[in-house]
Design an enzyme around this catalytic site. Structure first.
Site, PDB file in Angstrom:
ATOM      1  N   ASP A  51     -58.043 -41.021   7.865  1.00 40.08           N
ATOM      2  CA  ASP A  51     -58.687 -41.669   8.998  1.00 40.08           C
ATOM      3  C   ASP A  51     -59.542 -40.635   9.719  1.00 40.08           C
ATOM      4  O   ASP A  51     -59.726 -39.518   9.228  1.00 40.08           O
ATOM      5  CB  ASP A  51     -57.647 -42.291   9.937  1.00 40.08           C
ATOM      6  CG  ASP A  51     -56.670 -41.263  10.500  1.00 40.08           C
ATOM      7  OD1 ASP A  51     -56.537 -40.185   9.893  1.00 40.08           O
ATOM      8  OD2 ASP A  51     -56.042 -41.536  11.535  1.00 40.08           O
ATOM      9  N   SER A  90     -58.727 -41.052  16.480  1.00 39.67           N
ATOM     10  CA  SER A  90     -58.052 -41.307  15.215  1.00 39.67           C
ATOM     11  C   SER A  90     -58.775 -42.366  14.381  1.00 39.67           C
ATOM     12  O   SER A  90     -59.918 -42.180  14.000  1.00 39.67           O
ATOM     13  CB  SER A  90     -56.598 -41.704  15.494  1.00 39.67           C
ATOM     14  OG  SER A  90     -55.826 -41.713  14.329  1.00 39.67           O
ATOM     15  N   ASP A 145     -54.975 -37.355  10.392  1.00 38.46           N
ATOM     16  CA  ASP A 145     -53.521 -37.226  10.479  1.00 38.46           C
ATOM     17  C   ASP A 145     -52.837 -38.308   9.652  1.00 38.46           C
ATOM     18  O   ASP A 145     -51.610 -38.374   9.601  1.00 38.46           O
ATOM     19  CB  ASP A 145     -53.028 -37.239  11.932  1.00 38.46           C
ATOM     20  CG  ASP A 145     -53.327 -38.539  12.671  1.00 38.46           C
ATOM     21  OD1 ASP A 145     -54.018 -39.415  12.109  1.00 38.46           O
ATOM     22  OD2 ASP A 145     -52.862 -38.670  13.821  1.00 38.46           O
ATOM     23  N   ASP A 177     -59.344 -38.595  12.244  1.00 39.47           N
ATOM     24  CA  ASP A 177     -58.879 -37.245  12.575  1.00 39.47           C
ATOM     25  C   ASP A 177     -57.953 -36.682  11.508  1.00 39.47           C
ATOM     26  O   ASP A 177     -57.397 -35.600  11.675  1.00 39.47           O
ATOM     27  CB  ASP A 177     -58.206 -37.217  13.946  1.00 39.47           C
ATOM     28  CG  ASP A 177     -56.874 -37.951  13.984  1.00 39.47           C
ATOM     29  OD1 ASP A 177     -56.663 -38.848  13.133  1.00 39.47           O
ATOM     30  OD2 ASP A 177     -56.040 -37.642  14.855  1.00 39.47           O
TER      31      ASP A 177
END
Length: 452
Positions: free
Chosen positions: A246, A104, A250, A248
């Site tokens: 960010d 992340s 999400d 990833d």
């Protein structure tokens, strides 16, 4: 062995904490646990595997794919895509399991593994505990039951995943973005292709930064944890707004046309009013965590909306939403869940919906975000302490009680151990920022002395 799973999967320094052996073993264990739970009953299991662009994701992906295939699971390898894309594909493809390799917003040396159950939902805590138990049992000597011959899993690349996900995003957008100029900061991460494609197809004029991942530069001075470049780019290009993801994707944070930050609480406030107007905010309720700014709570009360608060972590927000049928929830950090269209936080979807509200109303993001006033909030991360004792230390409890007496009804204190990093977070809100800063620093010092 301490619990491997935190609030968002298993994370650690790749090839040190998170090794190929661990990734392979957890994948095999996940297959066995889900098989025992009846998930695969009556059919050959299928898993979707994706990753962010970290260099370590290459060998970890190979280990996960090997583990799943060795356990008799067919694997659809979707390559570099955002976490919410992997969750979405797990659902629409009818897969039994999804696996995302990402840490992340963490720095590049880290990586992580997130598992999704059928439908694209994060695994429940009890299933994660069972996976750990099975993994540990076999790590210490008990042999795996391994299929052979035609029983082993098959592996193929699923290149259609990109188009399937982008089409999904555009299909749920309430209106087009024509006339908007938007800067996108992709954090050199998993959305570097997806997000610009979706925003461009939606009609926006797009300027991209942080969209050249090389495996090493993910989250490096850019993205939702470093908004300085985005703020400067929005002003330089005269853009209407900026969107930051960010690693990833999400998460979504934003910047208005003046370069001012619009955080997750403000995004939730804007989207809640838009969804109420559209009749899709079920129960006129928004779900957020205890970390949400007090100003958000006051704004929701003023607008006649109900705020339900949960423990920190988007998984707990999601649990509350699913249990009670709520449509919108999220975190100040930018995890926003629109449950009718996603099973997890989706930064690209959130950014598109936020931009769509700007386009539909003709109002600036600054004006829309002014529905709430952020009270001064100071957050200090205290590292190198025993975070497991944060709720049991008498010294710390006394310091918190004293701080709460000092703040009275005009502020609040929250101490919590991080679920993804080895640290304790100290958060203090107050009407006066200097008071918040002083109280937060005093508590951080106590954390260091009491838990260090």
């Amino acid at each position: 062995m301490g619990r491997l799973f935190g609030t968002d999967g298993v994370r650690g320094v790749a090839n040190a904490d998170l090794t190929a052996e661990l990734a392979l073993g957890l994948s095999v264990a996940a297959a066995h646990v889900l098989a025992e739970a009846g998930t695969f009953e009556g059919h050959r299991p299928i898993a979707v595997v994706g990753r962010d662009p970290r260099a370590s994701g290459e060998f970890l992906e190979a280990a996960v794919v090997a583990g799943l295939a060795s356990a008799g699971v067919d694997v659809l390898r979707v390559g570099v895509l955002p976490t919410p894309a992997v969750a979405h594909l797990t659902g629409v493809l009818g897969a039994d399991l999804g696996v995302m390799l990402s840490a992340s917003h963490n720095a590049m040396p880290d990586n992580g593994i997130k598992f999704f159950a059928r439908g694209g939902h994060k695994l429940a805590d009890d299933l994660e505990d069972k996976i750990e138990g099975v993994y540990e049992e076999h790590r210490t000597g008990a042999p795996w039951d391994r299929p052979t011959g035609a029983g082993v899993g098959r592996v193929r690349d699923y290149d259609e995943g990109f188009e399937t996900y982008v089409s999904h995003l555009l299909g749920v957008l309430p209106n087009r973005l024509d006339g908007l100029k938007i800067v996108l900061d992709e954090a050199h991460g998993a959305a570097a292709r997806v997000s610009p494609e979706a925003f461009t197809r939606a009609g926006a004029q797009v300027v991209t930064i942080g969209a050249a991942p090389d495996g090493l530069n993910i989250n490096d001075g850019c993205g939702s944890t470093h908004l300085e470049l985005l703020k400067a780019a929005v002003i330089e290009h005269g853009a209407d707004l900026g969107i930051a993801h960010d690693g990833d994707a999400d998460r979504c944070l934003a910047v208005d046309h003046t370069g001012a930050e619009v955080d997750g609480d403000q995004i939730l406030a804007v989207l809640s009013l838009a969804m109420r107007e559209a009749g899709t905010l079920r129960g006129d309720t928004v779900v957020a965590t205890v970390m949400s700014n007090l100003g958000f709570k006051l704004a929701m009360e003023r607008e006649g909306l109900t705020l339900v608060q949960t423990a920190v972590g988007d998984r707990y927000v999601l649990e509350s939403m699913k249990e009670h049928g709520y449509a919108l929830g999220g975190e100040q950090s930018g995890h926003v869940i629109v449950l009718d269209h996603a099973t997890t936080g989706d930064g690209t979807l959130t950014g598109l919906m936020l931009a769509a509200r700007v386009a539909a109303t003709g109002k600036s993001l600054a004006e829309l975000a002014s529905v709430m006033e952020r009270l001064p909030q100071i957050l200090i991360n205290v590292k190198d302490v025993d975070k497991s004792r944060v709720t049991t230390s008498g010294e710390l409890a006394a310091a918190v009680a004293e701080a709460e007496r000092e703040l009275g009804t005009t502020g609040r204190v929250l101490l919590r151990s991080s679920g993804t990093e080895p640290l304790v977070r100290v958060m203090v809100e107050a009407a006066d920022i200097e008071q918040a800063r002083a109280v937060a620093q005093r508590l951080a010092d106590v954390v260091k002395s009491a838990l260090g």
